[in-house]
Design an enzyme around this catalytic site. Structure first.
Site: not given
Ligand code: F6R
Length: 603
Positions: A2, A27, A74, A100-101, A481, A485, A488, A504, A598
Site C-alpha cells: 500500500c 509498490r 494492496w 498501511n500495515g 536469479e 526474473k 516475475e 536426478h 515492491k
Molecule cells: C524480485 C524481487 C523480490 C525482492 C524480495 C525482497 O525481483 O524484487 O524477490 O527481492 O521481495 O525484497 P527486499 O529486498 O525489499 O527485502
C-alpha cells in the site's frame, strides 16, 4: 504494497494527491482512493483497479479542498473492491483514514464496536480505526483524546493519516512498524509512505520513528510515544527528480538495468580502493571477534536472498568462514542455533520486508551480531540492526529488482574482502578482487551494449511455457536469479537447477524444443556443466548459453572473463534483458507485474 500520500496546503490538493499516488504505483496495488476536506465535509472518491479508474471519477474543478489524504491498497483483509479501498470513514463522517500495515486485533475491536451499535461497510481491518475514533470522540468530546485512545487500542503495524472536519486544516499522523515520512515544501506540508511521492516538493524529510505521532497544520507538531511534544531534526535526501523519472526509457526496469554500472560504482565509492584496505562508514569488526566467529547467516527474501547466495560463495572462498543462507520466512521458524559468535547479515532493498525484519529481531534476541544491508535510508531495518551498510543504487521503482541486486552482491563481496583483510588472509586474492570490482562498471557497460542480441534470443523464447536455467556454484545462483526474473515479469514458468541435479529427476521434463539456459563462467566446473548441457541437447533441448569461455555455437552469449566470485554481476545482465524482452514481446506491464508488490510488508 500500500502507498500513502497526504497534503496540507493553501491551494487545491487533489492533483498533488493523485500525482503522489502515481509515483507510488510501483509498490503494487489493486485499488485507490482520496479523501478531501472541503466546505466542512469529507469527500471520498475511490475505486477498484488502477489510479486511472479513480481519476475517471474525479472532477478536479469541483474538488477545491486544500487538505487531503490518498491511498493505494494492496489487498490483505478483504478482496480488491471499491468498498474495501481506502480511505475509510465512520458512519457519522467525522474521521477519514488511510492506513498501511495490519491491525492484528481488528476482529476483537470490530466485535466490541458492533456491540456498541456501530456498523461497518468493508471487510478491512482498517475500518476499525475511524469507527474507534468516533467511539472515543463520542465519549470524550475531544479529537486528540480520541486519537490517543484509539492508538492505545491498536495492535499490529500502522502508518495512519486521519482528516476530520472537527479539526479542519489538520492531518493527524501516527506510525508503528510501517514507514512514514513528512516534509515541509513548496506551498504545503506533505506526508507519504515513501520519499518518491513527495521528493518533488522537498529534499528535507522528517522520518517518524515507531510510536511517534504528528499533527500537520500550519506547521508540524511532533509527539513522542507518551504523547508529549518533541522536536525532530530533518534529514536531507539528495535524490534528483530524474532518479524517479523514466528518463527517456520505455520502462523503469529497462532504465534500472542500464543504471547498474553506476549503481555499483556509487555503492563501492569510498569503500573499495586499490591502495587502502576496505573500510566502511560506522561499521567495523575486530580481528579477535572474527577469529572467534563460528558461522555467518545471510537471511533475506527473493532476489535479495539470491544476492546472499553469491555472498556465501564469496565469504567462504575468501575468508573460509562457513555461511548459511536462509529464506527469512523459514529462518524465523527453524529455531536457528545462534549465539554471540554468529554474525547475521540481513539483506533487503526496501528495508521494510516484514519477514526479514522479524528474522533480524529473532537473531538479536539470540545475541547474534546483526548487520543490515539496505538501499533505503532510515528504513525500518536500519533501526533494528546493530549496523547498517547502505547500497547506493538510487530509488528502484520497477518491481523486479535489478540494480539493487547488483549493488547487494558488490557490497557483500566488499564485506568478504574486508573481513579477509582484517584477518590478514588471502592478501593477493583480495587485491585482485578489488581491482576486478573497480573494473566491473566498464565490463557491465560492455555486456549491456549487446542488448540487441539478447532481444533476438528472447524472441525465440516468447512462446515457451516451461524453461530451465542451470549452472553450478555461483552460476547456479545466477540461474536462480535469472529464472526468478523470467517468472516475475513474463509469467512463464521456469525452474533453476544445480546442473548436476538435473539427471536426478527433472531431466524427465526435457522434450524436443524445451529451452535450457546454461550459465558457464567458473573454469573449475565449466566442463561438467557443458556435459550436462550436452545431455539435455541429446534429448532435444534448445540451449542458450551465457559464458565467458571461448565457445563458438549458436545462441551463445559471451560475457567478459572475470573472477568467478563476482561473475554473477556480469552473467545476470543478459538474463535480466531476456526476461524483459520476453515480457515486452508478450505485451506485459514489466514494471508492475500482476500480484506482486515492491515492498512486502506482510508476513
Ligand atoms: C524480485 C524481487 C523480490 C525482492 C524480495 C525482497 O525481483 O524484487 O524477490 O527481492 O521481495 O525484497 P527486499 O529486498 O525489499 O527485502
Amino acid at each position: 504494497m500500500c502507498g500513502i500520500v497526504g497534503v496540507v496546503s493553501k491551494s487545491k490538493v487533489a492533483h498533488k494527491l493523485i500525482k503522489g499516488l502515481k509515483t507510488l504505483e510501483y509498490r503494487g496495488y489493486d485499488s485507490a482512493g482520496i479523501a478531501i476536506l472541503q466546505d466542512g465535509d469529507i469527500t471520498i472518491l475511490k475505486d477498484k483497479g488502477r489510479i486511472a479508474n479513480l481519476e475517471a471519477i474525479i472532477n478536479y474543478d469541483s474538488l477545491t479542498g486544500t487538505i487531503g489524504i490518498a491511498h493505494t491498497r494492496w489487498a490483505t483483509h478483504g478482496v480488491p473492491s471499491k468498498e474495501n479501498a481506502h480511505p475509510h470513514m465512520d458512519q457519522n463522517k467525522h474521521f477519514a483514514v488511510v492506513h498501511n500495515g495490519i491491525i492484528e486485533n481488528y476482529l476483537e475491536l470490530k466485535d466490541f464496536l458492533e456491540n456498541q451499535g456501530f456498523s461497518f461497510s468493508s471487510q478491512t481491518d482498517t475500518e476499525v480505526i475511524p469507527v474507534l475514533m468516533e467511539y472515543y470522540y463520542q465519549k470524550t468530546g475531544n479529537v486528540m483524546d480520541a486519537f490517543k485512545d484509539t492508538l492505545n487500542d491498536l495492535k499490529g503495524s500502522y502508518a495512519i493519516l486521519v482528516i476530520t472536519p472537527l479539526l479542519p486544516n489538520t492531518i493527524l499522523v501516527a506510525k508503528k512498524n510501517s514507514p512514514l515520512v513528512l516534509g515541509i515544501g513548496n506551498n504545503g506540508i506533505y506526508a507519504a509512505s515513501d520519499i518518491p511521492a513527495i521528493i518533488e516538493y522537498t529534499k528535507d524529510f522528517y522520518f517518524l520513528q515507531d510510536d511517534e505521532k504528528a499533527v500537520i497544520g500550519d506547521d508540524i507538531v511532533f509527539y513522542d510515544k507518551d504523547f508529549q511534544k518533541t522536536d525532530k531534526e530533518s534529514k536531507t535526501i539528495d535524490w534528483e527528480m530524474d532518479a524517479i523519472d523514466k528518463n527517456g526509457f520505455e520502462d523503469y526496469m529497462l532504465k534500472e538495468i542500464h543504471e547498474q554500472p553506476e549503481a555499483l560504482k556509487n555503492t563501492l565509492n569510498g569503500i573499495v580502493s586499490l591502495n587502502n584496505p576496505i573500510s566502511f562508514v560506522n561499521f567495523s569488526l575486530d580481528k579477535s571477534y572474527l577469529e572467534k566467529l563460528k558461522q555467518i547467516y545471510i537471511v533475506a527474501c527473493g532476489t535479495a536472498m539470491h544476492a546472499g547466495l553469491v555472498g556465501k560463495y564469496a565469504i567462504e572462498k575468501i575468508c573460509r568462514i562457513p555461511v548459511n543462507v536462509e529464506v527469512a520466512s523459514e529462518f524465523r521458524y527453524q529455531d536457528p542455533i545462534l549465539d554471540e559468535n554468529t554474525l547475521c547479515i540481513f539483506i533487503s532493498q526496501s528495508g521494510e520486508t516484514a519477514d526479514t525484519i522479524a528474522a533480524l529481531k529473532l537473531a538479536r534476541e539470540k545475541k547474534a551480531k546483526t548487520v543490515a544491508v539496505t538501499n533505503v535510508f532510515e528504513s525500518s531495518i536500519t533501526r533494528e540492526a546493530d549496523y547498517t551498510l547502505y547500497t547506493h543504487a538510487g530509488p528502484e521503482i520497477a518491481v523486479a529488482s535489478t540494480k539493487a541486486y547488483i549493488s547487494q552482491v558488490g557490497l557483500i563481496v566488499a564485506l568478504a574482502i574486508y573481513m579477509s583483510e582484517v584477518l590478514d588472509k588471502n592478501t593477493d586474492l583480495c587485491q585482485s578482487l578489488k581491482r576486478d570490482l573497480m573494473n566491473l562498471p566498464d565490463l557491465m557497460n560492455e555486456v549491456i551494449s549487446n542488448n540487441q542480441y539478447y532481444q533476438e534470443i528472447a524472441k525465440k523464447m516468447t512462446k515457451e511455457q516451461d524453461l530451465f536455467y542451470i549452472g553450478r556454484g555461483n552460476d547456479y545462483y545466477t540461474a536462480l536469479e535469472g529464472s526468478l526474473k523470467l517468472k516475475e515479469i513474463s509469467y512463464i514458468h521456469s525452474e533453476a537447477y544445480a546442473a548436476g541435479e538435473l539427471k536426478h529427476g527433472p531431466i524427465a521434463l526435457i522434450e524436443n524444443g524445451t529451452f535450457v539456459v546454461g550459465i558457464v563462467t567458473d573454469p573449475i566446473t565449466s566442463e561438467k556443466t557443458l556435459s550436462n548441457l550436452e545431455e539435455v541437447k541429446a534429448r532435444g533441448a534448445n540451449i542458450i548459453l551465457v559464458t565467458n569461455q571461448d565457445i563458438k555455437k549458436d545462441n551463445v552469449i559471451h560475457i567478459p572473463h572475470i573472477n568467478s566470485i563476482i561473475s554473477p554481476i556480469l552473467a545476470i545482465i543478459p538474463l535480466q534483458f531476456i526476461a524483459y524482452f520476453i515480457a515486452k514481446e508478450k505485451g506485459l506491464d514489466v514494471d508492475k507485474p500482476r500480484n506482486l508488490a515492491k515492498s512486502v510488508t506482510v508476513e
